[in-house]
Motif scaffolding. Structure first.
Motif, PDB file in Angstrom:
ATOM      1  N   LEU A   1       0.830  -1.212   0.000  1.00 33.73           N
ATOM      2  CA  LEU A   1       0.000   0.000   0.000  1.00 33.73           C
ATOM      3  C   LEU A   1       0.862   1.259   0.000  1.00 33.73           C
ATOM      4  N   LEU A   2       1.929   1.243   0.770  1.00 29.84           N
ATOM      5  CA  LEU A   2       2.821   2.410   0.808  1.00 29.84           C
ATOM      6  C   LEU A   2       3.515   2.619  -0.527  1.00 29.84           C
ATOM      7  N   LEU A   3       3.924   1.550  -1.183  1.00 27.39           N
ATOM      8  CA  LEU A   3       4.557   1.663  -2.496  1.00 27.39           C
ATOM      9  C   LEU A   3       3.566   2.234  -3.513  1.00 27.39           C
ATOM     10  N   LEU A   4       2.336   1.749  -3.483  1.00 29.61           N
ATOM     11  CA  LEU A   4       1.299   2.270  -4.380  1.00 29.61           C
ATOM     12  C   LEU A   4       1.094   3.765  -4.132  1.00 29.61           C
TER      13      LEU A   4
ATOM     14  N   GLY B   1       6.128  10.251  -4.983  1.00 28.62           N
ATOM     15  CA  GLY B   1       7.141  10.121  -3.943  1.00 28.62           C
ATOM     16  C   GLY B   1       6.701  10.545  -2.561  1.00 28.62           C
ATOM     17  N   ARG B   2       5.567  11.255  -2.459  1.00 30.40           N
ATOM     18  CA  ARG B   2       5.065  11.666  -1.144  1.00 30.40           C
ATOM     19  C   ARG B   2       4.221  10.555  -0.531  1.00 30.40           C
ATOM     20  N   LEU B   3       4.100  10.580   0.775  1.00 29.66           N
ATOM     21  CA  LEU B   3       3.273   9.614   1.487  1.00 29.66           C
ATOM     22  C   LEU B   3       2.277  10.366   2.378  1.00 29.66           C
ATOM     23  N   PRO B   4       1.114  10.732   1.824  1.00 31.32           N
ATOM     24  CA  PRO B   4       0.115  11.410   2.654  1.00 31.32           C
ATOM     25  C   PRO B   4      -0.291  10.580   3.873  1.00 31.32           C
ATOM     26  N   TRP B   5      -0.344   9.267   3.716  1.00 33.22           N
ATOM     27  CA  TRP B   5      -0.622   8.362   4.834  1.00 33.22           C
ATOM     28  C   TRP B   5       0.642   7.554   5.086  1.00 33.22           C
TER      29      TRP B   5
ATOM     30  N   ASP C   1      -4.436  18.911   5.348  1.00 29.51           N
ATOM     31  CA  ASP C   1      -3.545  19.782   6.118  1.00 29.51           C
ATOM     32  C   ASP C   1      -2.109  19.295   6.190  1.00 29.51           C
ATOM     33  N   ASN C   2      -1.835  18.063   5.755  1.00 31.33           N
ATOM     34  CA  ASN C   2      -0.457  17.568   5.772  1.00 31.33           C
ATOM     35  C   ASN C   2       0.208  17.760   4.415  1.00 31.33           C
TER      36      ASN C   2
END
Length: 176
Positions: free
Chosen positions: A37-40, A47-51, A156-157
């Motif tokens: 899930l993080l790779l997706l 390249g960002r990870l909102p979650w 907000d992130n």
């Protein structure tokens, strides 16, 4: 976890499906698949990870949530997450690998949630989408969603100046 919900909605048996001539497996996400899930997410958000890991882990632990993975062979091409209550479902996450976008995968995933919610007798499905994401809004409108209201500074992130979220709703039952 204090919300009441229909527990049978979060059960999901793996199934083989076909979208635009491609064969996929649609299955429920398990805790051991957080890295996928993080790779997706990283691919979809440049390249960002909102979650982060913890957010996804918490989502997968929730008794009222269902996350589905769409796999082509063993490659994750898309995922959707939602939470269920007694009257509605809320889509919390939708992502499709950039190279796979435009092939009906996102539509299929959203329609799957709509079908699950409708079969359970829920009244509506909601979601948030960035105000500036017109492409996604058009997809949702084609699937029956309508604009509901705007959540100021919902994202907000994020470092984008326009971080408002448009709440959209799809009514599953006709009003009397």
């Amino acid at each position: 976890m204090g919300l009441f919900f229909k527990a049978d909605l979060v059960q999901f048996a793996p199934r083989a499906i076909s979208i635009s001539g491609h064969e996929y497996c649609l299955k429920k996400a398990e805790a051991g698949e957080l890295a996928r899930l993080l790779l997706l997410e990283k691919e979809v958000y440049a390249g960002r990870l909102p979650w982060d890991w913890e957010v996804f882990a918490e989502e997968l632990r929730r008794r009222d949530s269902l996350y589905l993975l769409l796999l082509e062979r063993d490659f994750l091409v898309g995922a959707i997450g939602c939470r269920f209550s007694l009257s509605k479902a809320h889509i919390t996450f939708l992502a499709v690998m950039p190279k796979e976008q435009g092939q009906g995968i996102g539509s299929y995933l959203v329609q799957t949630v709509l079908d699950l919610a409708k079969s359970a007798g829920l009244k509506a499905v909601t979601l948030e989408v960035r105000v500036e994401n017109k492409k996604a809004q058009e997809l949702y409108r084609q699937l029956g969603f309508e604009d509901n209201f705007v959540r100021k500074n919902y994202y907000d992130n994020d470092d984008r100046p326009d971080s408002d979220g448009l709440n959209m709703i799809c009514h599953l039952r006709k009003k009397n």
